[in-house]
Design a protein around this motif. Structure first.
Motif, PDB file in Angstrom:
ATOM      1  N   PHE A 258     -18.135   8.809  -6.469  1.00 12.49           N
ATOM      2  CA  PHE A 258     -19.104   9.676  -5.792  1.00 12.49           C
ATOM      3  C   PHE A 258     -19.882   8.939  -4.700  1.00 12.49           C
ATOM      4  CE2 PHE A 258     -18.675  11.479 -10.118  1.00 12.49           C
ATOM      5  CZ  PHE A 258     -18.083  12.687  -9.769  1.00 12.49           C
ATOM      6  N   GLU A 259     -19.211   8.047  -4.015  1.00 11.72           N
ATOM      7  CA  GLU A 259     -19.806   7.356  -2.862  1.00 11.72           C
ATOM      8  C   GLU A 259     -19.243   7.996  -1.592  1.00 11.72           C
ATOM      9  OE1 GLU A 259     -19.378   3.127  -3.097  1.00 11.72           O
ATOM     10  OE2 GLU A 259     -19.796   3.084  -5.260  1.00 11.72           O
ATOM     11  N   MET A 260     -19.720   9.200  -1.291  1.00 13.37           N
ATOM     12  CA  MET A 260     -19.158   9.968  -0.195  1.00 13.37           C
ATOM     13  C   MET A 260     -19.429   9.324   1.158  1.00 13.37           C
ATOM     14  SD  MET A 260     -17.274  12.499   0.534  1.00 13.37           S
ATOM     15  CE  MET A 260     -17.220  13.348  -1.047  1.00 13.37           C
ATOM     16  N   GLY A 261     -20.556   8.660   1.306  1.00 11.98           N
ATOM     17  CA  GLY A 261     -20.847   7.985   2.567  1.00 11.98           C
ATOM     18  C   GLY A 261     -19.876   6.853   2.840  1.00 11.98           C
ATOM     19  N   TYR A 262     -19.643   6.035   1.831  1.00 12.86           N
ATOM     20  CA  TYR A 262     -18.708   4.916   1.979  1.00 12.86           C
ATOM     21  C   TYR A 262     -17.284   5.435   2.196  1.00 12.86           C
ATOM     22  CZ  TYR A 262     -16.579   0.364   1.069  1.00 12.86           C
ATOM     23  OH  TYR A 262     -15.878  -0.815   1.183  1.00 12.86           O
ATOM     24  N   ALA A 263     -16.917   6.504   1.494  1.00 13.53           N
ATOM     25  CA  ALA A 263     -15.589   7.092   1.661  1.00 13.53           C
ATOM     26  C   ALA A 263     -15.411   7.629   3.072  1.00 13.53           C
ATOM     27  CB  ALA A 263     -15.374   8.203   0.632  1.00 13.53           C
ATOM     28  N   SER A 264     -16.444   8.231   3.641  1.00 15.95           N
ATOM     29  CA  SER A 264     -16.367   8.726   5.011  1.00 15.95           C
ATOM     30  C   SER A 264     -16.183   7.585   6.001  1.00 15.95           C
ATOM     31  CB  SER A 264     -17.625   9.525   5.351  1.00 15.95           C
ATOM     32  OG  SER A 264     -17.747  10.666   4.522  1.00 15.95           O
ATOM     33  N   ALA A 265     -16.871   6.478   5.751  1.00 22.26           N
ATOM     34  CA  ALA A 265     -16.688   5.300   6.611  1.00 22.26           C
ATOM     35  C   ALA A 265     -15.252   4.792   6.518  1.00 22.26           C
ATOM     36  CB  ALA A 265     -17.676   4.207   6.212  1.00 22.26           C
ATOM     37  N   LEU A 266     -14.708   4.788   5.308  1.00 17.93           N
ATOM     38  CA  LEU A 266     -13.316   4.378   5.128  1.00 17.93           C
ATOM     39  C   LEU A 266     -12.366   5.302   5.880  1.00 17.93           C
ATOM     40  CD1 LEU A 266     -13.282   3.573   1.290  1.00 17.93           C
ATOM     41  CD2 LEU A 266     -13.050   1.911   3.144  1.00 17.93           C
ATOM     42  N   SER A 267     -12.661   6.600   5.866  1.00 18.21           N
ATOM     43  CA  SER A 267     -11.784   7.561   6.541  1.00 18.21           C
ATOM     44  C   SER A 267     -11.779   7.337   8.044  1.00 18.21           C
ATOM     45  CB  SER A 267     -12.218   8.990   6.216  1.00 18.21           C
ATOM     46  OG  SER A 267     -13.471   9.288   6.804  1.00 18.21           O
ATOM     47  N   TRP A 268     -12.908   6.987   8.624  1.00 19.93           N
ATOM     48  CA  TRP A 268     -12.953   6.757  10.070  1.00 19.93           C
ATOM     49  C   TRP A 268     -12.275   5.451  10.449  1.00 19.93           C
ATOM     50  CZ3 TRP A 268     -13.806   9.878  14.010  1.00 19.93           C
ATOM     51  CH2 TRP A 268     -14.394  11.113  13.753  1.00 19.93           C
ATOM     52  N   VAL A 269     -12.324   4.465   9.583  1.00 18.95           N
ATOM     53  CA  VAL A 269     -11.571   3.233   9.828  1.00 18.95           C
ATOM     54  C   VAL A 269     -10.077   3.533   9.820  1.00 18.95           C
ATOM     55  CG1 VAL A 269     -10.974   0.960   8.881  1.00 18.95           C
ATOM     56  CG2 VAL A 269     -13.357   1.700   8.952  1.00 18.95           C
ATOM     57  N   LEU A 270      -9.636   4.362   8.861  1.00 19.40           N
ATOM     58  CA  LEU A 270      -8.228   4.762   8.807  1.00 19.40           C
ATOM     59  C   LEU A 270      -7.841   5.539  10.058  1.00 19.40           C
ATOM     60  CD1 LEU A 270      -5.551   4.984   7.258  1.00 19.40           C
ATOM     61  CD2 LEU A 270      -6.456   7.045   6.158  1.00 19.40           C
ATOM     62  N   PHE A 271      -8.718   6.416  10.510  1.00 21.26           N
ATOM     63  CA  PHE A 271      -8.448   7.183  11.736  1.00 21.26           C
ATOM     64  C   PHE A 271      -8.247   6.251  12.923  1.00 21.26           C
ATOM     65  CE2 PHE A 271     -10.283   9.049  15.612  1.00 21.26           C
ATOM     66  CZ  PHE A 271      -9.416  10.101  15.815  1.00 21.26           C
ATOM     67  N   ILE A 272      -9.076   5.233  13.030  1.00 23.41           N
ATOM     68  CA  ILE A 272      -8.965   4.286  14.147  1.00 23.41           C
ATOM     69  C   ILE A 272      -7.661   3.488  14.050  1.00 23.41           C
ATOM     70  CG2 ILE A 272      -9.997   2.218  15.168  1.00 23.41           C
ATOM     71  CD1 ILE A 272     -12.737   3.354  14.359  1.00 23.41           C
ATOM     72  N   ILE A 273      -7.279   3.094  12.833  1.00 19.53           N
ATOM     73  CA  ILE A 273      -6.034   2.339  12.643  1.00 19.53           C
ATOM     74  C   ILE A 273      -4.829   3.182  13.062  1.00 19.53           C
ATOM     75  CG2 ILE A 273      -4.500   1.321  10.914  1.00 19.53           C
ATOM     76  CD1 ILE A 273      -7.006   0.462   9.374  1.00 19.53           C
ATOM     77  N   ILE A 274      -4.774   4.416  12.572  1.00 17.83           N
ATOM     78  CA  ILE A 274      -3.654   5.302  12.924  1.00 17.83           C
ATOM     79  C   ILE A 274      -3.639   5.574  14.424  1.00 17.83           C
ATOM     80  CG2 ILE A 274      -2.714   7.629  12.634  1.00 17.83           C
ATOM     81  CD1 ILE A 274      -3.738   7.596   9.779  1.00 17.83           C
ATOM     82  N   LEU A 275      -4.812   5.800  15.000  1.00 15.33           N
ATOM     83  CA  LEU A 275      -4.897   6.055  16.440  1.00 15.33           C
ATOM     84  C   LEU A 275      -4.393   4.855  17.231  1.00 15.33           C
ATOM     85  CD1 LEU A 275      -5.852   7.914  18.752  1.00 15.33           C
ATOM     86  CD2 LEU A 275      -8.112   6.830  18.546  1.00 15.33           C
ATOM     87  N   ALA A 276      -4.759   3.642  16.789  1.00 12.41           N
ATOM     88  CA  ALA A 276      -4.347   2.437  17.499  1.00 12.41           C
ATOM     89  C   ALA A 276      -2.828   2.265  17.483  1.00 12.41           C
ATOM     90  CB  ALA A 276      -5.023   1.203  16.879  1.00 12.41           C
ATOM     91  N   PHE A 277      -2.216   2.445  16.314  1.00 13.04           N
ATOM     92  CA  PHE A 277      -0.764   2.296  16.219  1.00 13.04           C
ATOM     93  C   PHE A 277      -0.045   3.412  16.973  1.00 13.04           C
ATOM     94  CE2 PHE A 277      -1.708  -0.713  12.890  1.00 13.04           C
ATOM     95  CZ  PHE A 277      -0.627  -1.588  12.925  1.00 13.04           C
ATOM     96  N   THR A 278      -0.597   4.614  16.929  1.00 11.87           N
ATOM     97  CA  THR A 278       0.019   5.725  17.661  1.00 11.87           C
ATOM     98  C   THR A 278      -0.032   5.478  19.161  1.00 11.87           C
ATOM     99  OG1 THR A 278      -0.638   7.268  15.909  1.00 11.87           O
ATOM    100  CG2 THR A 278      -0.030   8.207  18.033  1.00 11.87           C
ATOM    101  N   LEU A 279      -1.179   5.032  19.655  1.00 14.95           N
ATOM    102  CA  LEU A 279      -1.306   4.736  21.083  1.00 14.95           C
ATOM    103  C   LEU A 279      -0.395   3.580  21.490  1.00 14.95           C
ATOM    104  CD1 LEU A 279      -5.161   5.088  21.650  1.00 14.95           C
ATOM    105  CD2 LEU A 279      -3.352   6.666  22.349  1.00 14.95           C
ATOM    106  N   LEU A 280      -0.213   2.610  20.591  1.00 16.22           N
ATOM    107  CA  LEU A 280       0.680   1.487  20.883  1.00 16.22           C
ATOM    108  C   LEU A 280       2.111   1.968  21.083  1.00 16.22           C
ATOM    109  CD1 LEU A 280       1.043  -1.609  21.093  1.00 16.22           C
ATOM    110  CD2 LEU A 280       1.435  -1.627  18.613  1.00 16.22           C
ATOM    111  N   VAL A 281       2.564   2.867  20.214  1.00 17.51           N
ATOM    112  CA  VAL A 281       3.914   3.415  20.347  1.00 17.51           C
ATOM    113  C   VAL A 281       4.024   4.264  21.612  1.00 17.51           C
ATOM    114  CG1 VAL A 281       5.639   4.914  19.285  1.00 17.51           C
ATOM    115  CG2 VAL A 281       4.302   3.362  17.858  1.00 17.51           C
TER     116      VAL A 281
END
Length: 298
Positions: A258-281
């Motif tokens: 039930f750490e929704m704030g920390y989970a949201s931060a994790l989700s945005w880090v994942l979004f940035i990672i996926i975005l970075a690899f997608t832009l690289l391709v």
């Protein structure tokens, strides 16, 4: 002169989609961005949201499970994406042959991809069972002692990767459609020039289906980094966190701890990672993706 009545009708037709986009996509994204800089246990209501600034992101640098989940996810993505693409393309090449009964084999290869992930996971739990699973029984037939696939940290992640090969039907179908779009006259001209099968593949087939490869690689990267259901059902991150995927860790933080704030931060880090690899391709696509009108523009 524009027909204003037709325009208004068009806006009304797209209104449900636009409202859905605001309510179920953009709205939750903005709310999760706010939560990424907040502390909230999701149980006590929105009034208990507490602004903490960058604390959630600072916590990640000292979170061992965060690094473990990143490691597992990166290994899975780096192995599974090229493996699934190569296997899908190879099977699609075989299914593209003009032989009798080929439609039946296409159906057979596609069917597993429409089975719900939870049902498929339960089936593979039985296949991987070290005592009565069909896989270890098949190995025993050849005198090989099979491991405890999902209970052994050395084999659990590899077992999930192997299991993924069973569900590549969607990718196979996309490759097959790309192969059927290659003009036959190119192969005929290559045959007249004495080109062999490997020369035809690398000089005709692969360049002509490169947009299809590009699409499948992008979708494979996104799917690889968002892997969740199978790990949640089959291992729940174990044994010893060897299958603790990033999305699974995010889920546990949100709905178990039930750490929704920390989970949201994790989700945005994942979004940035996926975005970075997608832009690289995407940025690299100009070097290896061929479009039919490129030569005409030059």
């Amino acid at each position: 002169m524009r027909n204003s009545k037709s325009e208004r009708a068009g806006y009304w037709f797209i209104m449900p989609w636009f409202v859905g986009l605001l309510l179920f996509t953009i709205g939750p994204m903005l709310f999760s961005l706010l939560l990424a800089f907040s502390k909230w246990d999701i149980i006590t209501g929105v009034k208990s949201i507490e602004w903490v600034g960058l604390d959630n992101f600072k916590t990640m640098f000292h979170d061992e499970l965060f690094y473990q989940s990143l490691k597992v996810t990166f290994i899975f993505a780096l192995v599974s994406v090229p493996l699934y693409q190569a296997a899908s393309l190879l099977i699609a090449l075989m299914l593209n042959m003009r032989n009798k009964g080929m439609k039946f084999f296409r159906l057979i290869y596609f069917m597993p991809s429409v089975i719900p992930a939870v049902a498929a996971s339960m089936m593979w739990i039985m296949i991987f069972n070290p005592e009565y699973g069909i896989l270890n029984r098949a190995l025993a037939f050849f005198g090989v002692q099979g491991p405890a696939w999902l209970q052994d940290p050395s084999y659990a992640l590899g077992a999930l990767i192997v299991m993924g090969l069973w569900g590549i039907g969607n990718t196979i179908i996309i490759y097959l459609s790309g192969l059927q779009g290659v003009p036959e006259e190119l192969y005929e001209a290559a045959n007249l020039d004495g080109a062999g099968p490997f020369q035809r593949f690398f000089n005709i087939t692969l360049p002509m289906i490169s947009p299809t490869v590009f699409f499948n690689v992008i979708m494979g990267i996104i799917g690889g980094f968002q892997y969740f259901t199978q790990a949640f059902v089959m291992t729940n991150g174990g044994p010893l966190n060897s299958t603790l995927f990033y999305n699974l860790y995010l889920y546990n933080k949100a709905f178990t701890d039930f750490e929704m704030g920390y989970a949201s931060a994790l989700s945005w880090v994942l979004f940035i990672i996926i975005l970075a690899f997608t832009l690289l391709v995407i940025r690299s696509s100009s070097m290896w993706v061929y479009y039919q009108g490129d030569n005409e523009k030059d």
